[in-house]
Design a protein around this motif. Structure first.
Motif, PDB file in Angstrom:
ATOM      1  N   LEU A  61     -12.477   2.816  -5.040  1.00  0.00           N
ATOM      2  CA  LEU A  61     -12.061   2.296  -3.734  1.00  0.00           C
ATOM      3  C   LEU A  61     -11.475   0.894  -3.883  1.00  0.00           C
ATOM      4  O   LEU A  61     -10.452   0.574  -3.268  1.00  0.00           O
ATOM      5  N   GLY A  62     -12.106   0.069  -4.709  1.00  0.00           N
ATOM      6  CA  GLY A  62     -11.588  -1.274  -4.946  1.00  0.00           C
ATOM      7  C   GLY A  62     -10.203  -1.243  -5.554  1.00  0.00           C
ATOM      8  O   GLY A  62      -9.322  -2.022  -5.173  1.00  0.00           O
ATOM      9  N   PHE A  63     -10.002  -0.320  -6.498  1.00  0.00           N
ATOM     10  CA  PHE A  63      -8.679  -0.156  -7.113  1.00  0.00           C
ATOM     11  C   PHE A  63      -7.644   0.256  -6.076  1.00  0.00           C
ATOM     12  O   PHE A  63      -6.538  -0.303  -6.017  1.00  0.00           O
ATOM     13  N   LEU A  64      -7.986   1.246  -5.243  1.00  0.00           N
ATOM     14  CA  LEU A  64      -7.047   1.738  -4.228  1.00  0.00           C
ATOM     15  C   LEU A  64      -6.701   0.660  -3.208  1.00  0.00           C
ATOM     16  O   LEU A  64      -5.540   0.539  -2.788  1.00  0.00           O
ATOM     17  N   ILE A  65      -7.704  -0.133  -2.809  1.00  0.00           N
ATOM     18  CA  ILE A  65      -7.463  -1.221  -1.851  1.00  0.00           C
ATOM     19  C   ILE A  65      -6.484  -2.236  -2.441  1.00  0.00           C
ATOM     20  O   ILE A  65      -5.510  -2.643  -1.797  1.00  0.00           O
ATOM     21  N   SER A  66      -6.748  -2.647  -3.684  1.00  0.00           N
ATOM     22  CA  SER A  66      -5.895  -3.644  -4.336  1.00  0.00           C
ATOM     23  C   SER A  66      -4.508  -3.101  -4.613  1.00  0.00           C
ATOM     24  O   SER A  66      -3.503  -3.806  -4.417  1.00  0.00           O
ATOM     25  N   TRP A  67      -4.441  -1.853  -5.064  1.00  0.00           N
ATOM     26  CA  TRP A  67      -3.150  -1.226  -5.379  1.00  0.00           C
ATOM     27  C   TRP A  67      -2.300  -1.110  -4.111  1.00  0.00           C
ATOM     28  O   TRP A  67      -1.126  -1.484  -4.098  1.00  0.00           O
ATOM     29  N   ALA A  68      -2.921  -0.590  -3.044  1.00  0.00           N
ATOM     30  CA  ALA A  68      -2.194  -0.427  -1.778  1.00  0.00           C
ATOM     31  C   ALA A  68      -1.738  -1.775  -1.231  1.00  0.00           C
ATOM     32  O   ALA A  68      -0.591  -1.929  -0.786  1.00  0.00           O
ATOM     33  N   GLY A  69      -2.608  -2.774  -1.280  1.00  0.00           N
ATOM     34  CA  GLY A  69      -2.257  -4.099  -0.778  1.00  0.00           C
ATOM     35  C   GLY A  69      -1.141  -4.747  -1.577  1.00  0.00           C
ATOM     36  O   GLY A  69      -0.221  -5.349  -1.009  1.00  0.00           O
ATOM     37  N   SER A  70      -1.204  -4.600  -2.884  1.00  0.00           N
ATOM     38  CA  SER A  70      -0.187  -5.193  -3.752  1.00  0.00           C
ATOM     39  C   SER A  70       1.172  -4.532  -3.552  1.00  0.00           C
ATOM     40  O   SER A  70       2.204  -5.206  -3.482  1.00  0.00           O
TER      41      SER A  70
END
Length: 201
Positions: A61-70
């Motif tokens: 989830l942390g990866f997806l949040i950061s990836w989507a935000g970036s």
């Protein structure tokens, strides 16, 4: 102490984790917005923000949040630059010989150099987004390179952030990761230098 140095001092992993826990009622929105903000303020520590998201929300989830935000932040920067470049003074600046050659090189090679540059955590992604926006590269081409490059870079950082304690407790594991990060930094700098030299030629 200037503003940039103050922000770097405040945005430590510990402080970011406290911030995410304090605003946990907002769910992943706070972590997402932090990464989006970094797309506009490149002096913010993206690596620390991504690690904090992974530690606070879990690896995937942390990866997806950061990836989507970036990705979202980079797309907004690209879109805004595309709009701004229509102004006369920007067009005049783009006609300068050195700038024109650099843009021409980026346009000819397209996906490859953008993907490579975005894979490495130490390359200036804000600058890459701006250059892509100023060039004639199609959005779809930029978007594919952005998705793939950011996925590699952010997952690597997220993995370290999620299991940070094991890296602290295992010196060998930490040394290997530091060595890999140094290699990525070195390769990123070489690619960046190659792009600059090729653009000048």
């Amino acid at each position: 102490m200037d503003f940039i140095e103050l922000m770097k001092e405040l945005l430590t992993l510990e402080n970011l984790l406290d911030f995410l826990h304090e605003y946990e009622s907002f769910g992943p929105i706070s972590g997402f917005l932090l990464v989006v903000l970094e797309a506009f303020l490149p002096f913010l520590p993206l690596i620390v923000i991504v690690m904090a998201n992974a530690a606070a929300f879990g690896l995937w989830l942390g990866f997806l949040i950061s990836w989507a935000g970036s990705v979202f932040g980079a797309c907004v920067v690209y879109y805004l630059v595309q709009k701004v470049k229509r102004y006369h003074w920007i067009q005049k600046w783009l006609k300068k010989e050195k700038i024109r050659r650099t843009m021409s090189w980026v346009e000819r090679h397209g996906f490859g150099p953008i993907f490579l540059m975005l894979c490495f955590p130490f390359t200036p992604s804000f600058l890459i987004n701006v250059v892509a926006g100023l060039s004639k590269i199609k959005f779809f081409q930029f978007f594919l390179a952005l998705l793939a490059g950011k996925m590699v870079m952010i997952f690597t950082i997220s993995y370290i952030g999620y299991d940070l304690l094991s890296f602290i407790r295992a010196p060998i594991k930490t040394a290997v990761v530091i060595f890999i990060m140094l290699i990525l930094w070195f390769i990123g700098k070489k690619v960046e230098l190659h792009l600059q030299v090729s653009g000048e030629k």
